[in-house]
Design a protein around this motif. Structure first.
Motif, PDB file in Angstrom:
ATOM      1  N   LEU A 159       0.833  -1.213   0.000  1.00  0.00           N
ATOM      2  CA  LEU A 159       0.000   0.000   0.000  1.00  0.00           C
ATOM      3  C   LEU A 159       0.862   1.255   0.000  1.00  0.00           C
ATOM      4  CD1 LEU A 159      -2.695  -1.099   2.625  1.00  0.00           C
ATOM      5  CD2 LEU A 159      -3.043  -0.860   0.148  1.00  0.00           C
ATOM      6  N   THR A 160       1.939   1.233   0.781  1.00  0.00           N
ATOM      7  CA  THR A 160       2.826   2.399   0.862  1.00  0.00           C
ATOM      8  C   THR A 160       3.561   2.611  -0.455  1.00  0.00           C
ATOM      9  OG1 THR A 160       3.044   2.023   3.239  1.00  0.00           O
ATOM     10  CG2 THR A 160       4.693   3.446   2.201  1.00  0.00           C
ATOM     11  N   ALA A 161       3.993   1.517  -1.085  1.00  0.00           N
ATOM     12  CA  ALA A 161       4.641   1.631  -2.405  1.00  0.00           C
ATOM     13  C   ALA A 161       3.686   2.255  -3.410  1.00  0.00           C
ATOM     14  CB  ALA A 161       5.100   0.253  -2.881  1.00  0.00           C
ATOM     15  N   LEU A 162       2.436   1.808  -3.389  1.00  0.00           N
ATOM     16  CA  LEU A 162       1.438   2.380  -4.302  1.00  0.00           C
ATOM     17  C   LEU A 162       1.175   3.849  -3.996  1.00  0.00           C
ATOM     18  CD1 LEU A 162      -1.243  -0.444  -4.669  1.00  0.00           C
ATOM     19  CD2 LEU A 162       0.067   0.629  -6.514  1.00  0.00           C
ATOM     20  N   PHE A 163       1.143   4.185  -2.720  1.00  0.00           N
ATOM     21  CA  PHE A 163       0.874   5.572  -2.321  1.00  0.00           C
ATOM     22  C   PHE A 163       1.938   6.514  -2.880  1.00  0.00           C
ATOM     23  CE2 PHE A 163       1.053   9.105   0.813  1.00  0.00           C
ATOM     24  CZ  PHE A 163      -0.236   9.577   0.652  1.00  0.00           C
ATOM     25  N   TRP A 164       3.199   6.044  -2.909  1.00  0.00           N
ATOM     26  CA  TRP A 164       4.284   6.891  -3.415  1.00  0.00           C
ATOM     27  C   TRP A 164       4.437   6.804  -4.926  1.00  0.00           C
ATOM     28  CZ3 TRP A 164       5.648  10.637  -0.503  1.00  0.00           C
ATOM     29  CH2 TRP A 164       5.603  10.502   0.877  1.00  0.00           C
ATOM     30  N   LEU A 165       4.265   5.613  -5.484  1.00  0.00           N
ATOM     31  CA  LEU A 165       4.505   5.427  -6.919  1.00  0.00           C
ATOM     32  C   LEU A 165       3.280   5.673  -7.785  1.00  0.00           C
ATOM     33  CD1 LEU A 165       6.693   2.198  -6.681  1.00  0.00           C
ATOM     34  CD2 LEU A 165       7.484   4.548  -7.052  1.00  0.00           C
ATOM     35  N   ARG A 166       2.094   5.365  -7.246  1.00  0.00           N
ATOM     36  CA  ARG A 166       0.838   5.555  -7.975  1.00  0.00           C
ATOM     37  C   ARG A 166      -0.196   6.194  -7.048  1.00  0.00           C
ATOM     38  NH1 ARG A 166       3.772   4.288 -11.517  1.00  0.00           N
ATOM     39  NH2 ARG A 166       3.520   2.746 -13.173  1.00  0.00           N
TER      40      ARG A 166
END
Length: 197
Positions: free
Chosen positions: A26-33
């Motif tokens: 979720l955190t990766a998505l929040f930053w990347l997408r």
């Protein structure tokens, strides 16, 4: 007292539990997408549903009658209840409020994966690894939402989970494979259920 050296395999088991993997994805998505969430509120709600609710089983288990005397099994049962509650709350949130399609997709992947794990383990009596499923799920939806770059990061993590689970005799090869296949199946089913983008 002599301090025991932390066991590497146990450490890997802990940091790759499904709620931690959900938080990382979720955190990766929040930053990347960031368009996946369209704001901090949706991101924090997703973290609450997919990470915090399942993790609450551990501190709450000694306080809840019916679970407090069951030890590790009580924690596991409570974690499953917390996880299912989180998946349902996530889907409900996504249906009631205007959230991006990608976020509803993530909740559906978790809900369907949880249902399939339950079907395999309880109804079909085929033991499928929830641990492998908890790594393969983020791998599947990150691959779909971000691209193959995410696979280069998460495939080694999944391989490490296999190695550790086999070494500690927590799962067999078939149990790990079943667990890993459930998440891509849940992604495909979710895409069938969701209206086209």
């Amino acid at each position: 007292k002599i301090m025991r050296k932390p066991d590497f395999n146990q450490l890997i088991r802990v940091i790759t539990i499904p709620p931690f993997m959900a938080f990382a994805a979720l955190t990766a998505l929040f930053w990347l997408r960031p368009e996946t969430f369209q704001g901090m509120v949706n991101y924090l709600w997703a973290v609450f549903c997919l990470t915090l609710l399942p993790l609450l089983a551990y501190p709450l288990q000694p306080l809840i009658p019916g679970f407090k005397d069951k030890g590790r099994e009580g924690q596991r049962q409570l974690a499953i209840i917390g996880a299912v509650a989180g998946y349902l709350l996530g889907v409900l949130w996504a249906l009631l409020f205007p959230v991006p399609r990608q976020q509803l997709l993530i909740y559906l992947v978790y809900l369907i994966s949880g249902g399939l794990i339950l079907l395999f383990n309880q109804a079909l009596r085929i033991r499928a690894s929830g641990h492998a499923c908890g790594v393969a799920g983020p791998l599947a939806f990150l691959y779909y939402l971000i691209g193959r770059e995410s696979a280069f990061i998460l495939l080694p993590v999944l391989a490490l989970v296999y190695r550790v689970s086999l070494k500690l005799k927590r799962h067999t090869w078939p149990e790990l494979l079943w667990g890993s296949l459930i998440s891509p199946a849940a992604l495909l089913l979710s895409l069938l259920v969701l209206p086209p983008a």
